[in-house]
Design a protein around this motif. Structure first.
Motif, mmCIF file in Angstrom:
data_model
loop_
_atom_site.group_PDB
_atom_site.id
_atom_site.type_symbol
_atom_site.label_atom_id
_atom_site.label_comp_id
_atom_site.label_asym_id
_atom_site.label_seq_id
_atom_site.Cartn_x
_atom_site.Cartn_y
_atom_site.Cartn_z
ATOM 1 N N GLU A 1 3.244 -4.833 1.225
ATOM 2 C CA GLU A 1 3.158 -6.519 1.069
ATOM 3 C C GLU A 1 4.603 -7.206 0.956
ATOM 4 O OE1 GLU A 1 -0.997 -6.428 -1.510
ATOM 5 O OE2 GLU A 1 0.791 -6.755 -2.602
ATOM 6 N N LYS B 1 9.704 -10.263 -1.873
ATOM 7 C CA LYS B 1 10.057 -8.925 -2.428
ATOM 8 C C LYS B 1 8.851 -8.070 -1.390
ATOM 9 C CE LYS B 1 9.833 -8.372 -7.461
ATOM 10 N NZ LYS B 1 9.118 -8.720 -8.755
ATOM 11 N N PHE B 2 9.459 -6.969 -1.221
ATOM 12 C CA PHE B 2 8.198 -6.153 -0.488
ATOM 13 C C PHE B 2 7.959 -5.061 -1.676
ATOM 14 C CE2 PHE B 2 11.282 -6.918 3.103
ATOM 15 C CZ PHE B 2 10.166 -7.620 4.006
ATOM 16 N N LEU B 3 6.571 -4.868 -1.632
ATOM 17 C CA LEU B 3 5.792 -4.109 -2.763
ATOM 18 C C LEU B 3 5.040 -3.011 -1.771
ATOM 19 C CD1 LEU B 3 4.459 -6.785 -5.147
ATOM 20 C CD2 LEU B 3 6.650 -5.608 -5.291
ATOM 21 N N ARG C 1 1.775 -2.386 -11.687
ATOM 22 C CA ARG C 1 1.804 -3.562 -11.482
ATOM 23 C C ARG C 1 2.716 -4.129 -12.142
ATOM 24 N NH1 ARG C 1 0.983 -6.407 -7.275
ATOM 25 N NH2 ARG C 1 -0.209 -4.567 -6.718
ATOM 26 N N MET D 1 6.175 -3.526 -10.977
ATOM 27 C CA MET D 1 6.397 -4.182 -9.652
ATOM 28 C C MET D 1 6.906 -5.784 -9.711
ATOM 29 S SD MET D 1 3.637 -2.043 -7.366
ATOM 30 C CE MET D 1 4.209 -1.904 -5.587
ATOM 31 N N ALA E 1 13.894 -6.830 -6.996
ATOM 32 C CA ALA E 1 14.629 -5.863 -6.133
ATOM 33 C C ALA E 1 14.037 -6.259 -4.903
ATOM 34 C CB ALA E 1 14.771 -4.462 -6.190
ATOM 35 N N SER E 2 14.713 -5.886 -3.762
ATOM 36 C CA SER E 2 13.914 -6.456 -2.551
ATOM 37 C C SER E 2 12.848 -5.383 -2.172
ATOM 38 C CB SER E 2 14.936 -6.080 -1.126
ATOM 39 O OG SER E 2 15.329 -4.827 -0.860
ATOM 40 N N ALA E 3 13.013 -4.095 -2.418
ATOM 41 C CA ALA E 3 11.758 -3.495 -2.225
ATOM 42 C C ALA E 3 11.281 -2.452 -3.567
ATOM 43 C CB ALA E 3 11.931 -2.282 -1.133
ATOM 44 N N ILE E 4 9.837 -2.475 -3.830
ATOM 45 C CA ILE E 4 9.468 -1.745 -5.125
ATOM 46 C C ILE E 4 8.336 -0.862 -4.550
ATOM 47 C CG2 ILE E 4 8.972 -2.071 -7.320
ATOM 48 C CD1 ILE E 4 10.213 -4.863 -7.344
ATOM 49 N N TYR E 5 8.299 0.412 -4.792
ATOM 50 C CA TYR E 5 7.506 1.485 -4.751
ATOM 51 C C TYR E 5 6.782 1.972 -5.811
ATOM 52 C CZ TYR E 5 10.095 1.574 -0.112
ATOM 53 O OH TYR E 5 10.947 1.508 0.899
ATOM 54 N N HIS E 6 5.443 2.111 -5.490
ATOM 55 C CA HIS E 6 4.509 2.577 -6.353
ATOM 56 C C HIS E 6 4.020 4.094 -5.947
ATOM 57 C CE1 HIS E 6 0.288 2.966 -8.384
ATOM 58 N NE2 HIS E 6 1.207 3.681 -8.899
ATOM 59 N N ARG F 1 15.790 -10.886 2.783
ATOM 60 C CA ARG F 1 15.906 -9.910 1.589
ATOM 61 C C ARG F 1 15.252 -8.713 2.313
ATOM 62 N NH1 ARG F 1 13.525 -10.184 -4.510
ATOM 63 N NH2 ARG F 1 15.330 -9.589 -5.395
#
Lengths: 419, 419
Positions: free
Chosen positions: A113, A409-411, B356, B359, B364-369, B397
């Motif tokens: 996302e 932001k990329f999630l 959640r 995140m 940060a530019s990219a956050i991973y779950h 970004r």
């Protein structure tokens, strides 16, 4: 002294950053509610602000500031109510935050996302106008950002009073009052401390004259949104309609000479100048415009002074204008390339191909064909309130509304995906 | 010497700016045709490039560079053919230029168009990898930008040879060869001259290690697109699935330890650590990972060294990892706030609310779950070729493709409108 100011400013920036986290998660409703309460409180407490403003004005008069400066500094009940009205307008704008701009799922099942989020903490460095204190705060809060305000020392009492009212109002809302920080020190070090506080401040927005903006751009390691210096040109082509040319020229030069989208130089094609110069000279005289010209212009315009490098390069912000006579649209574009500030530029011509060439090749945020440069303004273009007019190319260009105060932001959501 | 280098660099930047005007008006077809001719010429002349590369390698071996460095520098026929293939891929990407993003007409009849245009001149400052010379050139030209290349001195002969081939190829195309400038001087002043050439260069993109990037960010007055330093964290929550946690950790740490999206610190919830530490220790051992830990981690992980400030703050870019044990997700977020570089961060947990929170609050530019940080990459995310991974919040970004190399212009067409 240097160390103490830096420590104080850093403390405030850290508080702002902490508050920004809370603020970034607030719903649109909570933010709008807060803006309306701030608006109401500014109206209810306008007299405290006026009293503080009186102290600034007195100091200004003692120090012999010019009338125009005093005028920018002076508040009235009506102007304070305008601040409140501005906040109500911002409350009505669409919330830029939380939008999922796009989303997709990779073949391996990882869901991506791209969401809009606040920048974080905005550092606002500005000069005399106390309205910036209220306006910038409204835009920052609506877009989920905390703000660190550093206003000009001549408006210190007014700004302090406005921020005190905002703080009292925020205490009744979901927005932590620490989201609005005001640097009260008039010490130079306090401003400079903001320049390099990359860990706590996400962007600096300078608003004011060229020297303020250059000081920020040249010394800051925090990313800057450069605003406002407008050395704008009107190019009157050989195929310009005389009525449109003079109407646009007068409007761009005289409507509000002190603003950034006012014209500072008129570039005139020699063929047009030779035919229409009497009308041009009369227009200058009728509108109180003082001409400074290149050699050819000076030879033909009575009382015109010879323009030097300064005249071409700087904003007059007055009823003065520089006049350059050229042999072609290319020469006009070259002059703009050399002296323009990438703000607003205009061509007056009936020839569409010439207009297209000018619009394609001139490098500026806004380029006009047969219209005044004065339209480069968030309100005039229908963007709602603006935090400034960007003259840079990165991030935002031209009038900056709420979206300029956001990032993405990329999630990514997975189930153990590896590469 | 300083003055001479500055003058030379400025001359090249001015040539680039002039070429950028021509390039900005070229059709997609002409640009793609040029990219394909460059690709073909690189393949046809690969032997000249290999010969030049051999000279760089010889110099490198003489100077005793490490094997990994030599490896990044070394070209083969296959790698040069890969450059060509990369250019063909870029030719296939959608042209970002000339798009009318939106248009509207004001009540007074003034017609406004917001159009996508090239940034102008891109200054690319990079280290050893010669592939950047070809890749960055391709992305710049496709997006209508001229480029000034300043590569690392260790790849000087290779870069010069690649640019010579590009120039020979461009002579057969509509793109002026001056659109690609290569700064051959290895003098420090040549690089520094680029930092402040605001009149001619629109953006600087540094690609390389932290010291190169910091030198550019701290000294440039030209706007910078900051890229690539990734001090990335994997947070293993108390509710993490052990299999996912270890799989993601190993991938993020060991798949390509020297790249920016590799993990450098694992933050482990104490409750999870206390139960699963034997598996964690075994995973480190099985994968050749050396742990550096906080006091608690060191007490329980055999042979782990005590982590100091450097360990938390810097990228290892090796099979080393820092281990921090925390009592809560908040403490993990705080640690990332303090030491992260806003690149890529991951949480491993089965609890969606905790994910959640992480995140939402991590910046940060990219956050991973439940996935590896290794996916922060233009190719992996489906963006096509990337010019770098932005770790800043303004303009772009995360992975930057062609749209990051564009800006906008407002074009207004009127009939004498004034304000």
């Amino acid at each position: 002294m240097i160390i103490r100011e830096t420590v104080n400013v850093e403390k405030q920036a850290i508080e702002a950053k902490k508050a920004a986290k809370t603020l970034s998660l607030l719903s649109t409703e909570k933010k709008n509610e807060a803006l309306l309460i701030v608006a109401e409180t500014l109206e209810a407490e306008y007299q405290t602000i006026l009293a503080a403003n009186e102290a600034d004005l007195e100091k200004g008069r003692e120090q012999g500031y010019e009338a125009a400066y005093i005028d920018r500094l002076a508040l009235t009940k009506e102007r304070i109510f305008d601040f409140a009205e501005g906040l109500r307008q911002v409350a009505k704008l669409e919330d830029p935050i939380g939008d999922i701009q796009s989303s997709w799922t990779l073949e391996n099942g990882l869901h991506v996302e791209k969401v809009t989020v606040p920048l974080g903490v905005i550092g606002m460095i500005y000069e005399a106008r106390p309205n910036v204190t209220a306006d910038a705060t409204g835009l920052a809060l609506k877009s989920g950002n905390a703000i660190v305000l550093k206003g000009g020392s001549s408006a210190l009492f007014s700004n302090k009073a406005i921020v005190a009212v905002i703080h009292r109002a925020l205490e009744k809302t979901a927005i932590p009052k620490e989201a609005v920080q005001f640097i009260a020190s008039t010490d130079r070090e306090a401003t400079q401390a903001l320049f390099t506080m990359k860990e706590h401040i996400d962007v600096l927005i300078p608003r004011g004259g060229a020297s303020l903006i250059n000081a920020v751009v040249n010394n800051a390691t925090v990313p800057v949104l450069e605003t406002g210096v407008g050395n704008c040109h009107i190019y009157i082509d050989k195929e310009a309609d005389i009525e449109k040319a003079l109407k646009v020229l007068v409007n761009a030069k005289t409507d509000r000479p002190a603003v950034c989208n006012a014209a500072e130089t008129v570039i005139v094609h020699k063929a047009w100048f030779d035919i229409n110069r009497d009308a041009l000279i009369k227009t200058f005289a009728d509108n109180g415009i003082t001409a400074h010209g290149d050699e050819y212009a000076v030879r033909h315009i009575p009382n015109a002074q010879v323009a030097n490098e300064e005249d071409w390069a700087n904003e007059y912000l007055s009823l003065d204008i520089a006049v350059k006579v050229v042999e072609s649209v290319d020469e006009a574009i070259q002059h703009i390339d050399q002296y323009g500030t990438k703000h607003s530029e205009a061509i007056i011509t009936e020839n569409k191909a010439t207009a297209r060439q000018f619009m394609n090749l001139v490098d500026a945020s806004a380029i006009y064909h047969n219209a005044s440069t004065r339209f480069t303004d968030g309100g005039a273009l229908g963007f709602g309130a603006e935090i400034g007019i960007s003259t840079q190319k990165l991030h935002a260009r031209g009038p900056m509304g709420l979206p300029a105060l956001t990032t993405i932001k990329f999630l990514m959501t997975g189930d153990g995906q590896i590469r």
